[in-house]
Design a protein around this motif. Sequence first.
Motif, mmCIF file in Angstrom:
data_model
loop_
_atom_site.group_PDB
_atom_site.id
_atom_site.type_symbol
_atom_site.label_atom_id
_atom_site.label_comp_id
_atom_site.label_asym_id
_atom_site.label_seq_id
_atom_site.Cartn_x
_atom_site.Cartn_y
_atom_site.Cartn_z
ATOM 1 N N VAL A 44 0.848 -1.191 0.000
ATOM 2 C CA VAL A 44 0.000 0.000 0.000
ATOM 3 C C VAL A 44 0.884 1.242 0.000
ATOM 4 O O VAL A 44 2.092 1.170 0.260
ATOM 5 C CB VAL A 44 -0.939 0.030 1.232
ATOM 6 N N VAL A 45 0.272 2.393 -0.282
ATOM 7 C CA VAL A 45 0.970 3.684 -0.237
ATOM 8 C C VAL A 45 0.062 4.660 0.501
ATOM 9 O O VAL A 45 -1.139 4.727 0.220
ATOM 10 C CB VAL A 45 1.282 4.213 -1.647
ATOM 11 N N THR A 46 0.640 5.431 1.447
ATOM 12 C CA THR A 46 -0.163 6.367 2.237
ATOM 13 C C THR A 46 0.452 7.763 2.214
ATOM 14 O O THR A 46 1.650 7.914 1.958
ATOM 15 C CB THR A 46 -0.282 5.878 3.696
ATOM 16 N N PRO A 47 -0.359 8.818 2.502
ATOM 17 C CA PRO A 47 0.146 10.198 2.474
ATOM 18 C C PRO A 47 1.152 10.472 3.593
ATOM 19 O O PRO A 47 1.232 9.734 4.575
ATOM 20 C CB PRO A 47 -1.122 11.039 2.684
ATOM 21 N N HIS A 48 1.866 11.576 3.435
ATOM 22 C CA HIS A 48 2.861 11.982 4.425
ATOM 23 C C HIS A 48 2.262 12.812 5.546
ATOM 24 O O HIS A 48 2.942 13.097 6.531
ATOM 25 C CB HIS A 48 3.973 12.799 3.755
ATOM 26 N N ILE A 49 1.014 13.234 5.421
ATOM 27 C CA ILE A 49 0.376 14.047 6.450
ATOM 28 C C ILE A 49 -1.022 13.510 6.722
ATOM 29 O O ILE A 49 -1.591 12.752 5.919
ATOM 30 C CB ILE A 49 0.297 15.546 6.062
ATOM 31 N N ALA A 50 -1.579 13.917 7.854
ATOM 32 C CA ALA A 50 -2.956 13.554 8.189
ATOM 33 C C ALA A 50 -3.495 14.541 9.222
ATOM 34 O O ALA A 50 -2.736 15.233 9.902
ATOM 35 C CB ALA A 50 -3.023 12.127 8.728
ATOM 36 N N LYS A 51 -4.802 14.546 9.371
ATOM 37 C CA LYS A 51 -5.446 15.424 10.338
ATOM 38 C C LYS A 51 -5.127 14.989 11.768
ATOM 39 O O LYS A 51 -4.867 13.821 12.048
ATOM 40 C CB LYS A 51 -6.961 15.415 10.132
ATOM 41 N N GLU A 52 -5.234 15.967 12.652
ATOM 42 C CA GLU A 52 -4.959 15.729 14.069
ATOM 43 C C GLU A 52 -5.794 14.585 14.635
ATOM 44 O O GLU A 52 -5.310 13.771 15.425
ATOM 45 C CB GLU A 52 -5.235 17.015 14.854
ATOM 46 N N ASN A 53 -7.050 14.501 14.210
ATOM 47 C CA ASN A 53 -7.958 13.517 14.798
ATOM 48 C C ASN A 53 -7.462 12.087 14.616
ATOM 49 O O ASN A 53 -7.695 11.222 15.468
ATOM 50 C CB ASN A 53 -9.361 13.667 14.200
ATOM 51 N N LEU A 54 -6.754 11.817 13.506
ATOM 52 C CA LEU A 54 -6.232 10.467 13.270
ATOM 53 C C LEU A 54 -5.283 10.061 14.390
ATOM 54 O O LEU A 54 -5.338 8.935 14.901
ATOM 55 C CB LEU A 54 -5.504 10.406 11.923
ATOM 56 N N TYR A 55 -4.417 10.990 14.809
ATOM 57 C CA TYR A 55 -3.405 10.673 15.821
ATOM 58 C C TYR A 55 -3.969 10.763 17.239
ATOM 59 O O TYR A 55 -3.399 10.181 18.163
ATOM 60 C CB TYR A 55 -2.189 11.581 15.648
ATOM 61 N N LEU A 56 -5.099 11.482 17.410
ATOM 62 C CA LEU A 56 -5.797 11.432 18.693
ATOM 63 C C LEU A 56 -6.445 10.061 18.879
ATOM 64 O O LEU A 56 -6.396 9.469 19.955
ATOM 65 C CB LEU A 56 -6.864 12.534 18.761
ATOM 66 N N THR A 57 -7.035 9.544 17.805
ATOM 67 C CA THR A 57 -7.652 8.213 17.865
ATOM 68 C C THR A 57 -6.614 7.133 18.117
ATOM 69 O O THR A 57 -6.825 6.222 18.925
ATOM 70 C CB THR A 57 -8.403 7.908 16.555
ATOM 71 N N SER A 58 -5.466 7.237 17.445
ATOM 72 C CA SER A 58 -4.425 6.203 17.582
ATOM 73 C C SER A 58 -3.760 6.236 18.952
ATOM 74 O O SER A 58 -3.199 5.242 19.409
ATOM 75 C CB SER A 58 -3.355 6.379 16.500
ATOM 76 N N GLY A 59 -3.809 7.410 19.615
ATOM 77 C CA GLY A 59 -3.146 7.545 20.908
ATOM 78 C C GLY A 59 -1.762 8.157 20.809
ATOM 79 O O GLY A 59 -1.117 8.405 21.826
ATOM 80 N N HIS A 60 -1.281 8.407 19.577
ATOM 81 C CA HIS A 60 0.044 9.027 19.448
ATOM 82 C C HIS A 60 0.034 10.445 20.014
ATOM 83 O O HIS A 60 1.054 10.940 20.485
ATOM 84 C CB HIS A 60 0.490 9.017 17.987
ATOM 85 N N LEU A 61 -1.099 11.101 19.939
ATOM 86 C CA LEU A 61 -1.297 12.355 20.668
ATOM 87 C C LEU A 61 -2.187 12.019 21.863
ATOM 88 O O LEU A 61 -3.326 11.593 21.673
ATOM 89 C CB LEU A 61 -1.988 13.400 19.779
ATOM 90 N N PRO A 62 -1.746 12.129 23.109
ATOM 91 C CA PRO A 62 -0.514 12.821 23.513
ATOM 92 C C PRO A 62 0.696 11.929 23.778
ATOM 93 O O PRO A 62 1.781 12.436 24.031
ATOM 94 C CB PRO A 62 -0.943 13.452 24.828
ATOM 95 N N TYR A 63 0.591 10.572 23.751
ATOM 96 C CA TYR A 63 1.690 9.706 24.184
ATOM 97 C C TYR A 63 2.995 9.981 23.434
ATOM 98 O O TYR A 63 4.086 9.834 23.978
ATOM 99 C CB TYR A 63 1.320 8.233 23.976
ATOM 100 N N TYR A 64 2.897 10.368 22.153
ATOM 101 C CA TYR A 64 4.076 10.473 21.301
ATOM 102 C C TYR A 64 4.302 11.897 20.806
ATOM 103 O O TYR A 64 5.140 12.135 19.942
ATOM 104 C CB TYR A 64 3.885 9.519 20.108
ATOM 105 N N ALA A 65 3.560 12.850 21.362
ATOM 106 C CA ALA A 65 3.551 14.209 20.819
ATOM 107 C C ALA A 65 4.934 14.851 20.785
ATOM 108 O O ALA A 65 5.259 15.595 19.854
ATOM 109 C CB ALA A 65 2.592 15.083 21.622
#
Length: 643
Positions: free
Chosen positions: A293-314
Amino acid sequence: MINITLPDGAVRQYESGVSALDIAKSISEGLARKVLAANVNGKVWDATRPINEDATLNLLTWNDADGKNTFWHSSAHLMAEAVEDKFPGVKFWVGPPLENGFYYDMDLGDKKLTEEDLLALEKKMNELAKQNNSFIRKEISKDDAVKYFSEKGDEYKLDLLNGLNDGEITFYTQGSFTDLCRGPHIPNTGFIKAIKLTNIAGAYWKGDEKNKMLTRVYGITFPQQKELDEYLLMLEEAKKRDHRKLGKELGIYTMNDDIGPGLILWMPNGTVIIEELEKLAKETELAAGYKRVVTPHIAKENLYLTSGHLPYYADSMFPPMVMDGEKYYLKAMNCPHHHKIFDAELKSYRDMPYRLAEYGTCYRYEQSGELFGLMRVRCLHMNDAHIYCSKEQFAQEFKAVNDMYLKYFEIFGIDKYVMRLSLHDPEKLGQKYVNEPALWLETEELVRNVLIDAKIPFVEVKGEGAFYGPKIDVQIWSAIGREFTLATNQVDFAQPRSFKLSFTNKNNEPEIPLVIHRAPLGTHERFIGFLLEHYAGKFPVWLAPLQVKVLPISDKFIDYANEVQKQLSKAGVRVETDDRNEKIGKKIREAELSRVPYMLVVGEKEMNENKVSVRRQGKGDAGMESVQDFVNSITEEIKERKG
């Protein structure tokens, strides 16, 4: 009497107050001579410290990481004793052990240390070590500790005492030197047989540039001179193999201030290596049932809030960009994007396991002081994949990933490796780790069992797991024994829940999958940095940016050299002709320095017989053979990816 449980499960009885060293002597005098410290009920202690209650005991020697740490921390105290002898009035801050060796930060007033001073300190350390002075531990009240360092005039130790209370302060003394220290230490200085002070540097007190600059002295010690000699040889070889030096010499990569720190520009030679590694990964993953697969280099904030990277990895992510009232982040990881691909179509048990692979570009904000060549960068290209599977499929899938690692190790000649099983810390649930204690224990046991069943060497490390589950960090050693963290293999029970991922199981019910995050070749950046040092720039033929250099003896044979080049190029070999008007000896030397695997010398005899004289990098003349025979042999070598 107290009960002492040894690592093999045997229980022995001793009188209360016995030390680990006493216990070692009761087992074997030879063992006692090797004991540096002890693990008592999970804590590292002085081998001479009394044990007053039932305990589990593990005796620590030079072969144990905690044994080495104790040895090197004691060596820092020995160095401080030598410094105090040579420079009375010196004041000390901290002196911790490192991965290799130790350092001590000190305030020498106006004195600037020189290389001659280091030699004198080494000599003094050797004298002190031979005195076999014991490291003596003493519990002391805060008032007495403050009085001692006030009289000594050491404001740095007084600052350390500010954060300590009565009942948690200890002094250690060896010879004429006393220090504030929690320990532990080796039994006596006589264990230290080989000493080398390696470097002088400056270090701001407490790491704050507003504070005074202290002098930091680095050193390393060993229990045998032979080990120090081997280490120094390795350091010399490591300097020659430094990936930053070789990367520049061989035209692999460059960096530029206008581009930005930690952002690599891959030059043509480096890009060849990247493409070969990607080709290997794609072939391997296709055979293992992965979908690309191929994915974009950017994404909306909500994607990383759902994944937990924000705030754990911020802290490791670049600041957001705001467009149309929305925050967008450069992606620091590919997994959230892959989860959305998994969720784009309904899945049933027939689709499982579902494996998605991508050499994805990620961006991570490493601190400026942490950037280091190809090893710590801000833009990285990751050999990433995510496997979605049921619990029943997990063991087989996780083992298959580990088998892939072992296959790659064989291809690249990696003989020494260990898997580091990184676990959660129960005290940090909800802070550093997703607060699912039962799932943590369950998935950690799943990973542990796979490693045990596959007889793969591993060590366990508490508090190093990913925020969403346990992981394996792969530690490998290069040809000269340098350790690298190559890649990771992670279990994720959290993100499938947060993204509401599911598949329909055999009972026609929705089931949440487990996710395996894996990157066997790590990133292009780190892995090519490792390979440069591992091979000393002398890549195997299949990986070499330039595989063959055709060297005509004189201008009369350039046309024939070009014909040889065409035949090789047609067969898919990366080849060039050196058509400069230079002597053949110079052409050979320069091709050797460029680490070209094969050199083909052509002159009148070769032209008349349609042959080439073959030279192999570092091995000299390999004889004469027909052009077709050479084409056949090198293409087979490339196809088989021989080392």
